[in-house]
Design an enzyme around this catalytic site. Structure first.
Site, mmCIF file in Angstrom:
data_model
loop_
_atom_site.group_PDB
_atom_site.id
_atom_site.type_symbol
_atom_site.label_atom_id
_atom_site.label_comp_id
_atom_site.label_asym_id
_atom_site.label_seq_id
_atom_site.Cartn_x
_atom_site.Cartn_y
_atom_site.Cartn_z
ATOM 1 C CG ASN A 268 34.445 12.192 53.738
ATOM 2 O OD1 ASN A 268 33.818 11.574 54.501
ATOM 3 N ND2 ASN A 268 34.100 12.958 52.467
ATOM 4 C CG ASP B 254 35.882 20.829 50.133
ATOM 5 O OD1 ASP B 254 36.740 20.109 50.535
ATOM 6 O OD2 ASP B 254 34.797 21.150 50.916
#
Length: 417
Positions: A96, A306
Site C-alpha cells: 500500500n 489492518d
C-alpha cells in the site's frame, strides 16, 4: 544482547513453563535458562515490571506504513518502532505505497529499510502490476526476494480469470495469493454498511452481499485450481459460513478478521466521525457475534489490526471523501481483551505465522528470544498519548481497553515503552 527477566508469568501453551511465574535468562539473544529464581552475577540488564506476563512474539498479517511515497502517513522506521512498542515481533507489510511494491527491487528496498530492527518485516508483494488488476506482477521474482504473499491491498480483483491464473501459477512455488473480498460493482460508491444506519444517516451503503459474492466466487476458483488462497479481513456472518463450508471440503483457504470489525459496529457512525470509515465497513452486532464464533471454532484463522495510517488532510474532511482506514497496532491487545481471555487473545495474536511462513519460537531453554511483554490486567482509556504512529486515525480513541503492552525482546534487541 543479555538480560534477566524477573518474575514473569509465561503464556505459551506450547511451552513446558506455561502459566508458571519464573525468571528468564537471555544470553546473546537466546533463552539460556528458565527457573523460579535466577541470580545475576554478570550484572545483566534486569527487567522488572508490574504484573509482567510474557508470550511468544505476536504477528500481524496486514499492516501499511506508507513508505515509499506516503511517508507523511508513516515511515517504515517509525512503523516498526510502533509495532515493537505494541508487542509485535513480526508484521506483514502491504504493498500500500506509491509506487506499489510489485517487483524484486521493491521487495529488496523495503527489506533493506527494516534491517537491524527489533520487529521483523515480511513484505507482501502486489498481486498485479501497480495493483491495477490488469496484469500479474512478478510473483516468482518477488517470492525469491522475500515476499511472503501477494495482495492488491483493499482492491478487488474483478477479473476472475486473472485470479484463476494467479492461483495456478503461484501453486508452482507454494505462493500464497490474497484476494480482497468485495465485488466492486455491487459495493459501488458505498462508504458504510448498507443497513438501517446507512439509510437513517443518509450515507451510501456497501452491502454485505458484495463481500459474500466475491468470497463465493473466489472459493469456486480455488476449488477448480487447487491453489492456496488467503481472504483478508472478512466482516459478515455469511462470509464465515462460506469459509466454514470451504474448509469442510478441505480447500486450502485461510482468512483473517480486523480487530475493529470484532469490537465496533455501524452504530458508531452517528457522529459522522471518519475514524470509523473503514474497509470492509463496520457491520452489525450479529456480524460481530458470528465473527467471534468463527475465531472460537477455528473457521477464521487469525486476527489482524489492518493497521492503515491516514494523514489528517485525508481524514478530517466530509465523510464521503475521507479515505478508508484506521490504525490499530497500539490498541490491538487491549481491544482484543475486551472480548476474549488473555490466553485466547495471545493465541489469536500468534496464529497466522505458519500460513505466512513466519518463524515460530516457543518459550523454552535454547530457543531464540522472540517475546512479547505485557500486563493483561491494566484497564485504561485509550488516548492520543498512547499512539506512536505518525497518523492518529484510531477508531479506538476514547474507549476503555484492557491490558497494557510493555514491548518486545526480539532479534537480539530490547524495546520497552
Amino acid at each position: 544482547m543479555n538480560a534477566l527477566i524477573k518474575s514473569a508469568t509465561i503464556v505459551d501453551s506450547k511451552s513446558d513453563f506455561h502459566n508458571e511465574t519464573v525468571d528468564i535468562l537471555i544470553e546473546k539473544g537466546r533463552i539460556a535458562k528458565i527457573s523460579k529464581r535466577i541470580s545475576n552475577p554478570n550484572n545483566y540488564r534486569e527487567i522488572k515490571l508490574d504484573n509482567l506476563h510474557v508470550s511468544q512474539g505476536w504477528f500481524d498479517s496486514s499492516v501499511s506504513f506508507g513508505e515509499p511515497g506516503f511517508e507523511e502517513r508513516e515511515t517504515i522506521d517509525n512503523g516498526l518502532k510502533t509495532a515493537a512498542q505494541s508487542g509485535f515481533t513480526a508484521v506483514a507489510l502491504n504493498a500500500n505505497s506509491n509506487p506499489v511494491i510489485d517487483s524484486y527491487a521493491d521487495i529488496t528496498f523495503v527489506k533493506s529499510k527494516a534491517q537491524n530492527k527489533a520487529t521483523s518485516l515480511y513484505p507482501i508483494g502486489a498481486l498485479t502490476k501497480a495493483s491495477n488488476s490488469e496484469d500479474l506482477a512478478e510473483l516468482f521474482d518477488m517470492k525469491n526476494a522475500g515476499a511472503i504473499a501477494f495482495y492488491d491491498y483493499q482492491k478487488p480483483l474483478d477479473n476472475p480469470n486473472l485470479l484463476k491464473i494467479a492461483l495456478q501459477y503461484a501453486s508452482n512455488f507454494d505462493g500464497l495469493v490474497c484476494s480482497f473480498p468485495q465485488e466492486s460493482r455491487i459495493s459501488g460508491t458505498g462508504v458504510v454498511n448498507e443497513h438501517i444506519n446507512s439509510t437513517r444517516l443518509g450515507l451510501k451503503g456497501n452491502p454485505a452481499l458484495a463481500e459474500e459474492l466475491q468470497i463465493a466466487r473466489d472459493l469456486f476458483l480455488l476449488e477448480y485450481t487447487e491453489g492456496k488462497l488467503h481472504i483478508p479481513t472478512i466482516s459478515t456472518a455469511a462470509s464465515v459460513e462460506l469459509i466454514r463450508a470451504a474448509k469442510g471440503k478441505k480447500l486450502d483457504v485461510s482468512c483473517s478478521v480486523a480487530i475493529h470489525n470484532l469490537v465496533l459496529t455501524d452504530d458508531y457512525l452517528d457522529g459522522f466521525d471518519t475514524r470509523y470509515k473503514v474497509l470492509p465497513p463496520l457491520r452489525t452486532q450479529k456480524d460481530c457475534e458470528a465473527l467471534i464464533d468463527g475465531l472460537k471454532d477455528g473457521t477464521i484463522d487469525m486476527v489482524t489490526t489492518d493497521h492503515n495510517p491516514i494523514d489528517i488532510e485525508d481524514k478530517k474532511i466530509e465523510f464521503d471523501y475521507a479515505k478508508f482506514g484506521t490504525i490499530g497496532l497500539e490498541s490491538a491487545f487491549g481491544a482484543l481483551q475486551t472480548i476474549f481471555s488473555t490466553k485466547k487473545s495471545i493465541s489469536l495474536l500468534t496464529q497466522g505465522k505458519q500460513r505466512f511462513s513466519v518463524n515460530e519460537s516457543t518459550i523454552s531453554e535454547g530457543a531464540i528470544a522472540d517475546l512479547s511483554l505485557f500486563n493483561p490486567d491494566a484497564d485504561y482509556q485509550f488516548s492520543k498519548s498512547d499512539i506512536t504512529s505518525r497518523s492518529k486515525n484510531s477508531a479506538f480513541l476514547g474507549m476503555t481497553l484492557k491490558g497494557k503492552v510493555y514491548g518486545i525482546i526480539a532479534n537480539n534487541k530490547i524495546v520497552l515503552k
